[in-house]
Write an enzyme that holds these catalytic residues in place. Structure first.
Site, short mmCIF file in Angstrom:
data_model
loop_
_atom_site.label_atom_id
_atom_site.label_comp_id
_atom_site.label_asym_id
_atom_site.label_seq_id
_atom_site.Cartn_x
_atom_site.Cartn_y
_atom_site.Cartn_z
N ARG A 46 0.85 -1.21 0.00
CA ARG A 46 0.00 0.00 0.00
C ARG A 46 0.88 1.25 0.00
O ARG A 46 0.60 2.23 -0.69
CB ARG A 46 -0.96 -0.02 1.20
CG ARG A 46 -2.02 -1.11 1.12
CD ARG A 46 -3.09 -0.96 2.19
NE ARG A 46 -2.59 -1.13 3.55
CZ ARG A 46 -2.42 -2.30 4.17
NH1 ARG A 46 -2.74 -3.42 3.54
NH2 ARG A 46 -1.96 -2.36 5.41
N LYS A 136 -12.03 15.08 4.98
CA LYS A 136 -13.17 14.53 4.24
C LYS A 136 -13.97 13.58 5.12
O LYS A 136 -13.39 12.83 5.92
CB LYS A 136 -12.67 13.77 3.01
CG LYS A 136 -13.80 13.24 2.14
CD LYS A 136 -13.32 12.22 1.12
CE LYS A 136 -13.65 10.81 1.59
NZ LYS A 136 -13.43 9.79 0.54
N GLU A 177 -19.19 15.25 2.12
CA GLU A 177 -19.46 14.28 1.04
C GLU A 177 -20.70 13.44 1.31
O GLU A 177 -20.62 12.38 1.93
CB GLU A 177 -18.25 13.36 0.83
CG GLU A 177 -18.48 12.37 -0.32
CD GLU A 177 -17.32 11.41 -0.56
OE1 GLU A 177 -16.36 11.39 0.23
OE2 GLU A 177 -17.38 10.66 -1.53
N LYS A 219 -18.67 17.63 -1.82
CA LYS A 219 -18.23 16.53 -2.69
C LYS A 219 -19.42 15.59 -2.88
O LYS A 219 -19.63 14.68 -2.08
CB LYS A 219 -17.05 15.80 -2.06
CG LYS A 219 -16.65 14.53 -2.80
CD LYS A 219 -15.29 14.01 -2.38
CE LYS A 219 -15.01 12.67 -3.02
NZ LYS A 219 -13.61 12.29 -2.97
P1 13P Z 1 -14.70 7.54 -6.18
O1 13P Z 1 -14.32 8.69 -7.09
O2 13P Z 1 -14.01 6.27 -6.53
O3 13P Z 1 -16.17 7.41 -6.02
O4 13P Z 1 -14.14 7.90 -4.75
C1 13P Z 1 -14.34 9.17 -4.26
C2 13P Z 1 -14.25 9.12 -2.79
O5 13P Z 1 -13.41 9.77 -2.23
C3 13P Z 1 -15.21 8.30 -2.06
O6 13P Z 1 -15.23 8.70 -0.72
#
Ligand code: 13P
Length: 343
Positions: A46, A136, A177, A219
């Protein structure tokens, strides 16, 4: 002072035509993607993968901010630089995923609520000392016959607002998000209605918790038909429905909307963002950008496959997708020219 700093960071993340790279997969999600390609499920694999991403030549030309995961922000590049520092050196603002994942919501079968508020104030302070300047938190909303429920929407909206308030207190820009999943056979209109209801609930809670809208970013998902819907919409229809939905629900004070990709094919995610900017950019109060994980990383991961000799090809693939999305922010993405690389 704090407010000015938050506003400056939010604006820097949205400035020009660069966008965000989400590279904050939890260990479980990262391992799942590695397993599909036969890559070793180890901490070092990773680390090596994230090292490949962060050291991609010229990545900072297309990426303004990158979201790290707890394990990654504590790791270093092969040259011994903490990842957050390596990003800063590349002109990329480091961010951090701080939610603890979506868990089953009691009394709401099939629905999820995101956890992670306990101890968040202390964790944010730690992450700030490690170099994070934004954060986030992802909430997950599932469309089904009887879902999403009011209970699910409100629990997630409340948690997002509590998280956002704590971030701003700590001097970190919150990326809020709320993701309405693509899973299902529902039509575009259903996704539009659900997304609008979710956004209205989220902004209501953000207001209640006194979150400063100028110092945050949204987001969201794009407004799409379910992945299993028999009637798939055109790129322009998606652009129209998405912008209409956000125009109705997102206050003009929010500096930017950075879409997640959510499992869309990489080229399609670019084409849809491009169409929104071609058709609406000059008339919108907020910038429309990207914060993709899969739609930037997937081709690079497939090229890398855990093999050091593949790093240059993987970095080329990564930069290409980042650059396509940068073009989409300007409304200059050429889907036809990109098509051979998508095949
Ligand atoms: P994806 O663009 O693969 O949906 O991932 C965005 C993301 O940060 C999900 O939390």
């Amino acid at each position: 002072m704090q407010a000015q700093r938050l506003i400056a960071t939010a604006q820097a993340l949205m400035a020009g035509d660069r966008g965000l790279l989400a590279m904050d997969e939890s260990t479980g999600t990262c391992n799942k993607r590695f397993a599909e390609l036969g890559i070793a499920l180890t901490e070092e694999a990773r680390r090596a993968y994230r090292d490949m991403i962060v050291t991609t030549p010229h990545l900072g030309d297309a990426i303004s901010g990158a979201i790290l995961y707890d394990e990654t922000i504590r790791q270093k590049t092969l040259r011994g630089l903490p990842f957050a520092r390596a990003l800063e050196d590349a002109g990329i603002i480091p961010g951090i995923k701080v939610d603890a994942g979506a868990k089953a919501l009691a009394a709401h079968p099939g629905e999820l609520v995101t956890e992670g508020l306990d101890g968040l104030r202390e964790r944010l302070a730690d992450y700030a000392t490690m170099g994070a300047r934004f954060a986030k938190w992802r909430a997950v909303i599932t469309i089904g016959g009887a879902t999403p429920s009011r209970g699910c929407i409100e629990a997630n909206a409340h948690a997002l607002a509590r998280y956002a308030g704590l971030c701003q207190e700590a001097g970190l820009v919150p990326i809020v998000e709320p993701e309405v999943l693509m899973d299902g056979d529902h039509p575009l209109e259903r996704c539009a209605a659900v997304t609008q209801a979710v956004l209205l609930a989220v902004f209501n809670q953000l207001d209640t918790q006194q979150v400063m809208l100028e110092g945050m970013l949204l987001k969201p998902n794009m407004v799409l038909p379910g992945a299993a819907c028999t009637e798939q919409s055109t790129v322009d229809d998606v652009a129209d429905a998405t912008v209409q939905c956000f125009s109705r629900a997102v206050p003009a004070a929010v500096p930017g909307i950075a879409f997640l990709s959510g499992g869309q094919a990489a080229g399609l995610a670019s084409a849809r963002l491009n169409a929104m900017n071609v058709r609406f950019k000059s008339r919108l109060p907020w910038a429309l950008s990207f914060s993709f994980a899969r739609a930037i990383q997937q081709p690079a991961l497939a090229a890398w496959r855990g093999v050091a000799a593949n790093v240059p090809a993987a970095q080329q693939a990564l930069f290409h997708r980042a650059d396509c999305n940068r073009a989409a922010r300007r409304g200059e993405y050429d889907a036809q020219a990109d098509a051979p690389r998508q095949a």
